[in-house]
Write a protein that holds these residues in place. Structure first.
Motif, PDB file in Angstrom:
ATOM      1  N   THR A  11       0.682  -0.999   0.168  1.00  0.00           N
ATOM      2  CA  THR A  11       0.320   0.185  -0.121  1.00  0.00           C
ATOM      3  C   THR A  11       0.946   1.093   0.162  1.00  0.00           C
ATOM      4  O   THR A  11       1.927   1.626  -0.030  1.00  0.00           O
ATOM      5  CB  THR A  11      -0.884  -0.198   1.066  1.00  0.00           C
ATOM      6  N   ALA A  13       0.351   3.338   2.566  1.00  0.00           N
ATOM      7  CA  ALA A  13       1.668   3.444   3.310  1.00  0.00           C
ATOM      8  C   ALA A  13       2.227   2.435   3.796  1.00  0.00           C
ATOM      9  O   ALA A  13       3.587   3.344   4.239  1.00  0.00           O
ATOM     10  CB  ALA A  13       0.668   3.753   4.498  1.00  0.00           C
ATOM     11  N   PHE A  14       2.462   1.728   3.472  1.00  0.00           N
ATOM     12  CA  PHE A  14       4.037   0.668   3.304  1.00  0.00           C
ATOM     13  C   PHE A  14       4.984   1.217   2.860  1.00  0.00           C
ATOM     14  O   PHE A  14       6.066   1.586   3.236  1.00  0.00           O
ATOM     15  CB  PHE A  14       3.589  -0.648   3.299  1.00  0.00           C
ATOM     16  N   ALA A  17       6.304   3.872   4.673  1.00  0.00           N
ATOM     17  CA  ALA A  17       7.027   4.175   5.705  1.00  0.00           C
ATOM     18  C   ALA A  17       8.382   3.353   4.830  1.00  0.00           C
ATOM     19  O   ALA A  17       9.238   3.631   5.883  1.00  0.00           O
ATOM     20  CB  ALA A  17       6.147   2.489   6.347  1.00  0.00           C
ATOM     21  N   TYR A  18       8.434   2.472   4.364  1.00  0.00           N
ATOM     22  CA  TYR A  18       9.270   1.989   4.088  1.00  0.00           C
ATOM     23  C   TYR A  18      10.222   3.355   3.539  1.00  0.00           C
ATOM     24  O   TYR A  18      11.690   3.499   3.866  1.00  0.00           O
ATOM     25  CB  TYR A  18       9.258   1.398   2.842  1.00  0.00           C
ATOM     26  N   GLY A 184       1.534  -6.087  14.125  1.00  0.00           N
ATOM     27  CA  GLY A 184       0.757  -4.769  13.766  1.00  0.00           C
ATOM     28  C   GLY A 184       2.134  -3.904  14.839  1.00  0.00           C
ATOM     29  O   GLY A 184       3.231  -4.329  15.481  1.00  0.00           O
ATOM     30  N   GLU A 185       2.241  -2.642  14.599  1.00  0.00           N
ATOM     31  CA  GLU A 185       3.535  -1.501  15.273  1.00  0.00           C
ATOM     32  C   GLU A 185       3.503  -2.313  16.553  1.00  0.00           C
ATOM     33  O   GLU A 185       4.631  -2.040  16.936  1.00  0.00           O
ATOM     34  CB  GLU A 185       2.636  -0.025  14.844  1.00  0.00           C
ATOM     35  N   ARG A 207       8.233   1.089  12.862  1.00  0.00           N
ATOM     36  CA  ARG A 207       7.288   1.181  12.283  1.00  0.00           C
ATOM     37  C   ARG A 207       6.723   0.356  10.616  1.00  0.00           C
ATOM     38  O   ARG A 207       5.754   0.252  10.355  1.00  0.00           O
ATOM     39  CB  ARG A 207       6.858   2.716  11.605  1.00  0.00           C
ATOM     40  N   LEU A 208       7.911   0.579  10.085  1.00  0.00           N
ATOM     41  CA  LEU A 208       7.724  -0.553   8.699  1.00  0.00           C
ATOM     42  C   LEU A 208       7.690  -1.831   9.186  1.00  0.00           C
ATOM     43  O   LEU A 208       6.552  -2.379   8.245  1.00  0.00           O
ATOM     44  CB  LEU A 208       9.467  -0.306   8.336  1.00  0.00           C
ATOM     45  N   ARG A 211       4.466  -2.798  10.282  1.00  0.00           N
ATOM     46  CA  ARG A 211       3.112  -1.969   8.917  1.00  0.00           C
ATOM     47  C   ARG A 211       3.313  -3.489   8.161  1.00  0.00           C
ATOM     48  O   ARG A 211       2.304  -4.616   7.656  1.00  0.00           O
ATOM     49  CB  ARG A 211       3.628  -1.209   8.074  1.00  0.00           C
ATOM     50  N   VAL A 214       1.604  -6.703   8.812  1.00  0.00           N
ATOM     51  CA  VAL A 214       0.233  -7.058   8.678  1.00  0.00           C
ATOM     52  C   VAL A 214       0.055  -6.917   7.360  1.00  0.00           C
ATOM     53  O   VAL A 214      -0.796  -7.832   6.806  1.00  0.00           O
ATOM     54  CB  VAL A 214      -0.929  -5.169   9.076  1.00  0.00           C
ATOM     55  N   GLU A 215       0.723  -5.996   6.375  1.00  0.00           N
ATOM     56  CA  GLU A 215       0.200  -5.867   5.134  1.00  0.00           C
ATOM     57  C   GLU A 215       0.691  -7.468   4.637  1.00  0.00           C
ATOM     58  O   GLU A 215       0.268  -7.845   3.628  1.00  0.00           O
ATOM     59  CB  GLU A 215       0.835  -5.801   4.504  1.00  0.00           C
TER      60      GLU A 215
END
Length: 303
Positions: A11, A13-14, A17-18, A184-185, A207-208, A211, A214-215
């Motif tokens: 996503t 969002a990922f 974060a990356y 999750g985080e 955080r990465l 995430r 989850v993904e």
């Protein structure tokens, strides 16, 4: 994941974060996406173009961003290729051939070496990446499956590798359970705070990882038996660096078995580091150990 399973598309969002985690790298990074029968492999490259090549394999559940504290040290003298492993969190896109067995992973790494144009390189792996690195060294010592694969690994560095010389501690597996039940985080941070004794990596990396957990929850980890280290020992000079305070396994047991099975292995223990903090907790000392072992020039070249 099978060849018929649609690839997971990270996503926005990922990806954000990356990029935030990669922004921790203090050196310029070239992004490569290498095509192969398995899909596209993301490789983050830094260091002098004419430096001896060094390939980095991260641990399970992380990405190549984990090398943020070590990258600058290694890139002073080496051409560093930090690989996002295929099939897990990261920006490698598994859109082709299935990854079901360790042999598939070794074929994938053959393709990565070929895509990077590396006839020979040093290989460094942490945790699960250490298991993969040792497996690949054994694979190439026996000739491999790709043309020219024999001798591709000229030096091997294992950072607190898992499932190579000893099993996991039951307490570690119990503490890791929430990562799979409630990924999750939050669960990632709690687990890392426990294993690192309160010294988790940079928040952007946590955080990465959270995430990604989850993904990429449906991603299957490909693993197998302990590599036949004796087959690689005589062919590949090896450095084993252990985390003195590792909660993952008993470092003394790992060292003892490695000494019995890897001919000529060099073993050092970094006091005050844990399994998950090893890549960043004392990067200066880690870099000194690694660079003191690696070749400082290309074969046939000059220092």
């Amino acid at each position: 994941m099978t060849a018929d399973t649609p690839a997971h598309t990270p996503t926005a969002a990922f990806r954000e974060a990356y990029e935030q985690a990669m922004a921790l790298w203090p050196v310029p990074v070239e992004r490569l996406d290498l095509p192969s029968e398995f899909g596209s492999t993301r490789v983050n490259v830094c260091g002098p173009a004419d430096g001896p090549p060094l390939v980095l394999l991260h641990g399970g559940g992380t990405t190549s961003a984990v090398w943020y504290a070590l990258a600058a040290t290694l890139a002073r003298t080496h051409r560093v290729h930090a690989v996002d492993q295929m099939g897990g969190p990261g920006l490698s896109a598994h859109t082709g051939r299935a990854l079901r067995r360790p042999e598939d992973l070794l074929d994938w790494l053959d393709g990565v070496f070929s895509g990077l144009g590396l006839a020979s390189a040093a290989l460094l792996g942490h945790s699960y990446g250490g298991w993969l690195a040792l497996s690949y060294a054994v694979h190439t010592a026996g000739g491999g499956s790709a043309p020219g694969a024999r001798g591709r690994v000229n030096r091997l560095v294992l950072l607190d590798p898992t499932q190579c010389f000893a099993g996991f501690r039951p307490s570690y597996l119990l503490r890791a359970l929430p990562l799979f039940v409630r990924p999750g985080e939050r669960s990632t941070r709690r687990f890392l705070e426990w294993e690192t004794r309160g010294a988790p990596p940079a928040p952007a990396l946590v955080r990465l990882m959270g995430r990604g957990a989850v993904e990429f929850r449906a991603a299957k980890v490909v693993t197998g038996p302990r590599p036949d280290a004796a087959r690689a020992g005589a062919a590949v000079p090896t450095l084993l660096l252990l985390a003195g305070d590792s909660r993952t396994h008993d470092p003394r047991r790992v060292a003892a078995r490695a000494e019995r099975t890897l001919a000529g292995v060099r073993i050092a223990t970094l006091a005050g580091t844990t399994h998950h903090s090893l890549p960043y907790a004392d990067a200066d000392e880690l870099g000194r150990q690694v660079l003191g072992f690696l070749p400082t020039q290309l074969p046939g070249g000059t220092p």
